[in-house]
Design a protein around this motif. Structure first.
Motif, mmCIF file in Angstrom:
data_model
loop_
_atom_site.group_PDB
_atom_site.id
_atom_site.type_symbol
_atom_site.label_atom_id
_atom_site.label_comp_id
_atom_site.label_asym_id
_atom_site.label_seq_id
_atom_site.Cartn_x
_atom_site.Cartn_y
_atom_site.Cartn_z
ATOM 1 N N GLY A 72 0.791 -1.042 0.004
ATOM 2 C CA GLY A 72 -0.081 0.146 -0.019
ATOM 3 C C GLY A 72 0.722 1.166 0.070
ATOM 4 O O GLY A 72 1.885 1.303 0.548
ATOM 5 N N GLY A 73 0.439 2.267 -0.581
ATOM 6 C CA GLY A 73 0.973 3.500 -0.653
ATOM 7 C C GLY A 73 0.958 4.459 0.789
ATOM 8 O O GLY A 73 0.420 3.972 1.731
ATOM 9 N N PRO A 74 1.783 5.373 0.733
ATOM 10 C CA PRO A 74 1.652 6.356 2.215
ATOM 11 C C PRO A 74 0.332 6.658 2.425
ATOM 12 O O PRO A 74 -0.490 6.940 1.300
ATOM 13 C CB PRO A 74 2.480 7.520 1.578
ATOM 14 N N GLN A 75 0.015 6.420 3.712
ATOM 15 C CA GLN A 75 -1.226 6.891 4.163
ATOM 16 C C GLN A 75 -2.239 6.021 3.845
ATOM 17 O O GLN A 75 -3.688 6.520 3.815
ATOM 18 C CB GLN A 75 -1.515 8.458 3.775
ATOM 19 N N SER A 76 -2.177 4.790 3.627
ATOM 20 C CA SER A 76 -3.127 3.882 3.137
ATOM 21 C C SER A 76 -3.631 3.041 3.914
ATOM 22 O O SER A 76 -4.839 2.256 3.966
ATOM 23 C CB SER A 76 -2.425 2.845 1.991
ATOM 24 N N GLY A 77 -3.192 3.135 5.379
ATOM 25 C CA GLY A 77 -3.793 2.485 6.266
ATOM 26 C C GLY A 77 -2.935 1.205 6.968
ATOM 27 O O GLY A 77 -3.381 0.575 7.492
ATOM 28 N N LYS A 78 -1.719 0.983 6.312
ATOM 29 C CA LYS A 78 -1.033 -0.100 6.497
ATOM 30 C C LYS A 78 -0.651 -0.168 7.941
ATOM 31 O O LYS A 78 -0.945 -1.444 8.767
ATOM 32 C CB LYS A 78 0.394 -0.261 5.903
ATOM 33 N N SER A 79 -0.094 0.916 8.623
ATOM 34 C CA SER A 79 0.152 0.907 10.117
ATOM 35 C C SER A 79 -0.981 0.617 10.952
ATOM 36 O O SER A 79 -1.144 0.069 11.903
ATOM 37 C CB SER A 79 0.931 1.989 10.522
ATOM 38 N N THR A 80 -2.171 1.034 10.597
ATOM 39 C CA THR A 80 -3.259 1.172 11.225
ATOM 40 C C THR A 80 -3.990 -0.429 11.141
ATOM 41 O O THR A 80 -4.205 -0.996 12.327
ATOM 42 C CB THR A 80 -4.356 2.072 10.725
ATOM 43 N N TRP A 81 -3.668 -1.114 10.064
ATOM 44 C CA TRP A 81 -4.018 -2.333 9.598
ATOM 45 C C TRP A 81 -3.237 -3.208 10.977
ATOM 46 O O TRP A 81 -4.068 -4.303 11.535
ATOM 47 C CB TRP A 81 -3.881 -2.812 8.438
ATOM 48 N N LEU A 82 -2.158 -3.072 10.823
ATOM 49 C CA LEU A 82 -1.180 -3.683 11.693
ATOM 50 C C LEU A 82 -1.440 -3.430 13.090
ATOM 51 O O LEU A 82 -1.434 -4.365 14.002
ATOM 52 C CB LEU A 82 0.395 -3.508 11.532
ATOM 53 N N SER A 83 -1.867 -2.348 13.575
ATOM 54 C CA SER A 83 -1.999 -1.880 15.024
ATOM 55 C C SER A 83 -3.387 -2.699 15.444
ATOM 56 O O SER A 83 -3.440 -3.234 16.688
ATOM 57 C CB SER A 83 -2.193 -0.541 15.023
ATOM 58 N N LEU A 84 -4.404 -2.953 14.363
ATOM 59 C CA LEU A 84 -5.429 -3.837 14.751
ATOM 60 C C LEU A 84 -5.269 -5.151 15.198
ATOM 61 O O LEU A 84 -5.702 -5.858 16.029
ATOM 62 C CB LEU A 84 -6.360 -3.527 13.616
ATOM 63 N N LEU A 85 -4.290 -5.743 14.058
ATOM 64 C CA LEU A 85 -3.843 -6.969 14.356
ATOM 65 C C LEU A 85 -3.116 -7.362 15.826
ATOM 66 O O LEU A 85 -3.199 -8.592 16.150
ATOM 67 C CB LEU A 85 -3.387 -7.689 13.183
#
Length: 223
Positions: free
Chosen positions: A38-51
């Motif tokens: 995913g690109g910048p600000q796509s939510g990747k870090s948020t996704w990992l934080s949820l997991l």
């Protein structure tokens, strides 16, 4: 057996109200490596934080081994069930050995110091470096400690955020090869989130995150 099952999960922030993750459903299996592109600000870090249990879904659910993360002690979950390598590697200001001993203590594991020393030696540290303060070690050696932290953990889920930033260019390929081989051999589920394409080759499955949607792209044959 599913390691993670994500059921119609969404995550919103309220100021202003924006959907970062939008109605995602996905299954992640043990012994598999997943790359989330995913690109910048796509939510990747948020996704990992949820997991990782650092955040909770606004709606929907995430299940680890059949248990809803929203219904459990997430601090205990992070200590025992998941190991995260985020931007700074999550090391404390102590020796490499002390870092591994602390992780084992939090996970409730009884592990001999000699066993943890063997893991550190196996990834490339010298006997002297094992007992040196982290701040006196080079970035290269600290990155080897990141790898040892994963390989000494009993956690069944491994999350890595932006390995291109976490690992030096000359170490990234070697360390990711070690980590992916280790996770497959030990039936651990490894999820890598990155905007770079260099790490795609290590994954069994490639997924994309865009506009809050997680989409399956393709399965890959790993030699």
């Amino acid at each position: 057996m599913r390691r993670l099952f994500v059921e119609n999960a969404s995550y919103q922030i309220n100021k202003p109200k924006v959907s970062i993750i939008n109605q995602v459903t996905a299954t992640f299996l043990p012994g598999r490596v997943y790359h989330i592109l995913g690109g910048p600000q796509s939510g990747k870090s948020t996704w990992l934080s949820l997991l990782a249990g650092l955040e909770v879904c606004t709606s929907g659910a995430i299940y680890f081994d059949g248990t809803d993360l929203a219904a459990i002690d997430r601090e205990m979950y992070r200590a025992k069930k998941v190991v995260c390598l985020f931007e700074n590697g999550n090391l404390v200001n102590d020796t490499p050995l002390a870092n591994l001993e602390l992780a084992a203590l939090l996970a409730g594991c009884s592990v001999k110091s000699s066993e943890l020393e063997n893991v550190l030696l196996a990834v490339g540290l010298t006997p002297q470096q094992i007992k040196m303060p982290i701040t006196r070690l080079s970035k290269k050696v600290q990155q080897l400690v990141y790898c040892a932290k994963v390989m000494s953990s009993p956690a069944k889920l491994v999350l890595i955020d932006e390995p291109d930033q976490l690992f030096s260019e000359w170490l990234e390929t070697d360390l990711l090869q070690k980590l992916t081989n280790f996770c497959r051999k030990n039936a651990k589920c490894l999820i890598i989130a990155s905007q770079g394409k260099q790490t795609i080759k290590f994954a069994d499955e490639l997924w994309g995150l865009n506009g809050g949607k997680l989409l399956f792209i393709k399965e890959q044959q790993i030699d």
